[in-house]
Design a protein around this motif. Sequence first.
Motif, PDB file in Angstrom:
ATOM      1  N   GLN A 154       0.851  -1.179   0.000  1.00 19.57           N
ATOM      2  CA  GLN A 154       0.000   0.000   0.000  1.00 19.57           C
ATOM      3  C   GLN A 154       0.884   1.224   0.000  1.00 19.57           C
ATOM      4  O   GLN A 154       1.942   1.219   0.574  1.00 19.57           O
ATOM      5  CB  GLN A 154      -0.959  -0.016   1.204  1.00 19.57           C
ATOM      6  CG  GLN A 154      -0.303  -0.164   2.549  1.00 19.57           C
ATOM      7  CD  GLN A 154       0.100   1.159   3.181  1.00 19.57           C
ATOM      8  OE1 GLN A 154      -0.464   2.194   2.898  1.00 19.57           O
ATOM      9  NE2 GLN A 154       1.096   1.124   4.007  1.00 19.57           N
ATOM     10  N   ARG A 155       0.443   2.248  -0.692  1.00 23.69           N
ATOM     11  CA  ARG A 155       1.252   3.460  -0.790  1.00 23.69           C
ATOM     12  C   ARG A 155       0.852   4.501   0.219  1.00 23.69           C
ATOM     13  O   ARG A 155       1.685   5.222   0.713  1.00 23.69           O
ATOM     14  CB  ARG A 155       1.133   4.045  -2.189  1.00 23.69           C
ATOM     15  CG  ARG A 155       2.029   3.388  -3.176  1.00 23.69           C
ATOM     16  CD  ARG A 155       2.102   4.227  -4.411  1.00 23.69           C
ATOM     17  NE  ARG A 155       0.836   4.227  -5.105  1.00 23.69           N
ATOM     18  CZ  ARG A 155       0.622   3.655  -6.273  1.00 23.69           C
ATOM     19  NH1 ARG A 155       1.588   3.054  -6.895  1.00 23.69           N
ATOM     20  NH2 ARG A 155      -0.550   3.690  -6.833  1.00 23.69           N
ATOM     21  N   GLY A 156      -0.389   4.628   0.481  1.00 20.10           N
ATOM     22  CA  GLY A 156      -0.793   5.704   1.368  1.00 20.10           C
ATOM     23  C   GLY A 156      -2.057   5.345   2.098  1.00 20.10           C
ATOM     24  O   GLY A 156      -2.758   4.434   1.731  1.00 20.10           O
ATOM     25  N   GLN A 157      -2.308   6.084   3.145  1.00 19.49           N
ATOM     26  CA  GLN A 157      -3.534   5.852   3.879  1.00 19.49           C
ATOM     27  C   GLN A 157      -4.082   7.193   4.307  1.00 19.49           C
ATOM     28  O   GLN A 157      -3.346   8.134   4.514  1.00 19.49           O
ATOM     29  CB  GLN A 157      -3.302   4.957   5.082  1.00 19.49           C
ATOM     30  CG  GLN A 157      -2.533   5.621   6.207  1.00 19.49           C
ATOM     31  CD  GLN A 157      -2.383   4.716   7.405  1.00 19.49           C
ATOM     32  OE1 GLN A 157      -2.445   3.517   7.302  1.00 19.49           O
ATOM     33  NE2 GLN A 157      -2.175   5.300   8.554  1.00 19.49           N
ATOM     34  N   LEU A 193      -3.862   0.551  -2.861  1.00 21.45           N
ATOM     35  CA  LEU A 193      -3.204  -0.726  -3.124  1.00 21.45           C
ATOM     36  C   LEU A 193      -2.246  -0.621  -4.301  1.00 21.45           C
ATOM     37  O   LEU A 193      -2.483   0.130  -5.239  1.00 21.45           O
ATOM     38  CB  LEU A 193      -4.252  -1.800  -3.422  1.00 21.45           C
ATOM     39  CG  LEU A 193      -5.269  -2.057  -2.322  1.00 21.45           C
ATOM     40  CD1 LEU A 193      -6.289  -3.085  -2.775  1.00 21.45           C
ATOM     41  CD2 LEU A 193      -4.592  -2.498  -1.042  1.00 21.45           C
ATOM     42  N   THR A 194      -1.186  -1.392  -4.217  1.00 21.17           N
ATOM     43  CA  THR A 194      -0.230  -1.498  -5.316  1.00 21.17           C
ATOM     44  C   THR A 194      -0.085  -2.972  -5.659  1.00 21.17           C
ATOM     45  O   THR A 194      -0.597  -3.839  -4.952  1.00 21.17           O
ATOM     46  CB  THR A 194       1.148  -0.931  -4.924  1.00 21.17           C
ATOM     47  OG1 THR A 194       1.722  -1.773  -3.922  1.00 21.17           O
ATOM     48  CG2 THR A 194       1.034   0.494  -4.418  1.00 21.17           C
ATOM     49  N   ILE A 247      -1.329  -8.832  -0.037  1.00 22.14           N
ATOM     50  CA  ILE A 247      -2.416  -9.488   0.702  1.00 22.14           C
ATOM     51  C   ILE A 247      -2.076  -9.554   2.183  1.00 22.14           C
ATOM     52  O   ILE A 247      -2.900  -9.225   3.040  1.00 22.14           O
ATOM     53  CB  ILE A 247      -2.729 -10.869   0.101  1.00 22.14           C
ATOM     54  CG1 ILE A 247      -3.246 -10.664  -1.325  1.00 22.14           C
ATOM     55  CG2 ILE A 247      -3.752 -11.624   0.946  1.00 22.14           C
ATOM     56  CD1 ILE A 247      -3.196 -11.872  -2.196  1.00 22.14           C
ATOM     57  N   GLY A 248      -0.853  -9.923   2.492  1.00 20.96           N
ATOM     58  CA  GLY A 248      -0.411  -9.924   3.893  1.00 20.96           C
ATOM     59  C   GLY A 248      -0.442  -8.529   4.490  1.00 20.96           C
ATOM     60  O   GLY A 248      -0.817  -8.344   5.654  1.00 20.96           O
ATOM     61  N   ALA A 249      -0.052  -7.528   3.701  1.00 20.42           N
ATOM     62  CA  ALA A 249      -0.084  -6.143   4.176  1.00 20.42           C
ATOM     63  C   ALA A 249      -1.520  -5.719   4.481  1.00 20.42           C
ATOM     64  O   ALA A 249      -1.774  -5.051   5.490  1.00 20.42           O
ATOM     65  CB  ALA A 249       0.541  -5.213   3.145  1.00 20.42           C
ATOM     66  N   CYS A 250      -2.465  -6.111   3.646  1.00 22.21           N
ATOM     67  CA  CYS A 250      -3.879  -5.779   3.889  1.00 22.21           C
ATOM     68  C   CYS A 250      -4.377  -6.437   5.170  1.00 22.21           C
ATOM     69  O   CYS A 250      -5.127  -5.828   5.945  1.00 22.21           O
ATOM     70  CB  CYS A 250      -4.739  -6.191   2.703  1.00 22.21           C
ATOM     71  SG  CYS A 250      -4.497  -5.139   1.253  1.00 22.21           S
ATOM     72  N   LEU A 258      -9.511 -13.343   7.304  1.00 20.41           N
ATOM     73  CA  LEU A 258      -9.662 -14.317   6.221  1.00 20.41           C
ATOM     74  C   LEU A 258     -10.424 -13.695   5.047  1.00 20.41           C
ATOM     75  O   LEU A 258     -10.015 -13.824   3.886  1.00 20.41           O
ATOM     76  CB  LEU A 258     -10.393 -15.567   6.724  1.00 20.41           C
ATOM     77  CG  LEU A 258     -10.772 -16.608   5.667  1.00 20.41           C
ATOM     78  CD1 LEU A 258      -9.527 -17.163   4.979  1.00 20.41           C
ATOM     79  CD2 LEU A 258     -11.592 -17.714   6.298  1.00 20.41           C
ATOM     80  N   LEU A 259     -11.509 -12.991   5.335  1.00 19.63           N
ATOM     81  CA  LEU A 259     -12.307 -12.401   4.261  1.00 19.63           C
ATOM     82  C   LEU A 259     -11.568 -11.265   3.555  1.00 19.63           C
ATOM     83  O   LEU A 259     -11.696 -11.106   2.340  1.00 19.63           O
ATOM     84  CB  LEU A 259     -13.657 -11.930   4.790  1.00 19.63           C
ATOM     85  CG  LEU A 259     -14.586 -13.054   5.253  1.00 19.63           C
ATOM     86  CD1 LEU A 259     -15.902 -12.478   5.760  1.00 19.63           C
ATOM     87  CD2 LEU A 259     -14.818 -14.076   4.161  1.00 19.63           C
ATOM     88  N   VAL A 260     -10.775 -10.489   4.285  1.00 19.42           N
ATOM     89  CA  VAL A 260      -9.950  -9.462   3.633  1.00 19.42           C
ATOM     90  C   VAL A 260      -9.006 -10.136   2.650  1.00 19.42           C
ATOM     91  O   VAL A 260      -8.855  -9.700   1.505  1.00 19.42           O
ATOM     92  CB  VAL A 260      -9.178  -8.615   4.670  1.00 19.42           C
ATOM     93  CG1 VAL A 260      -8.040  -7.836   4.022  1.00 19.42           C
ATOM     94  CG2 VAL A 260     -10.136  -7.658   5.375  1.00 19.42           C
ATOM     95  N   SER A 261      -8.371 -11.224   3.077  1.00 18.82           N
ATOM     96  CA  SER A 261      -7.480 -11.968   2.175  1.00 18.82           C
ATOM     97  C   SER A 261      -8.219 -12.422   0.927  1.00 18.82           C
ATOM     98  O   SER A 261      -7.704 -12.310  -0.187  1.00 18.82           O
ATOM     99  CB  SER A 261      -6.896 -13.200   2.878  1.00 18.82           C
ATOM    100  OG  SER A 261      -6.091 -12.829   3.946  1.00 18.82           O
TER     101      SER A 261
END
Length: 153
Positions: free
Chosen positions: A4-7, A18-19, A25-28, A56-59
């Motif tokens: 991810q670049r920014g928040q 997202l990049t 996926i792990g970062a999310c 799990l659902l985010v993944s």
Amino acid sequence: MNGQRGQSVAAGTRRYELTEEPGVIGACRDLTRRALSEWFGAAGAPGRVAAEDALLLVSEVVTNAFVHGGVPYELRLDHTRGRLWVQVSDTNPVRPRPRGPHRPARSSGHGLYLLERLSAAWGCVPRGDGKAVWFEMEVPPVPDPPARPLPEG
């Protein structure tokens, strides 16, 4: 952080650009884990069913966005009164749909089944030239431990 670049941070909202870097996926999941902990305290801690289901659902939705969604560009997390709302936006306007009945022995194709089973609600809405897949989860509070009686004396 990788993936991810920014928040942007507002009360009750987190948005992550997202990049396509490795580890997105792990970062999310990590970003979601931190938000759950900040917003829900002990109820959002690792090991709690709602928190683990949310991760799990985010993944699943981020993976589906990369595999089927064109270019994923945003993960958005919101919360209100004991509920977590997650949205992943991408550039493909085609709505997700199951590949037939769920078959547990398949090596893939479980994402929408998991969304149906684990979320309180989920859906897909048009967003720009693409779409946003979203889901909502209840994060029940952790009950206070029972009060210990005071020693007599």
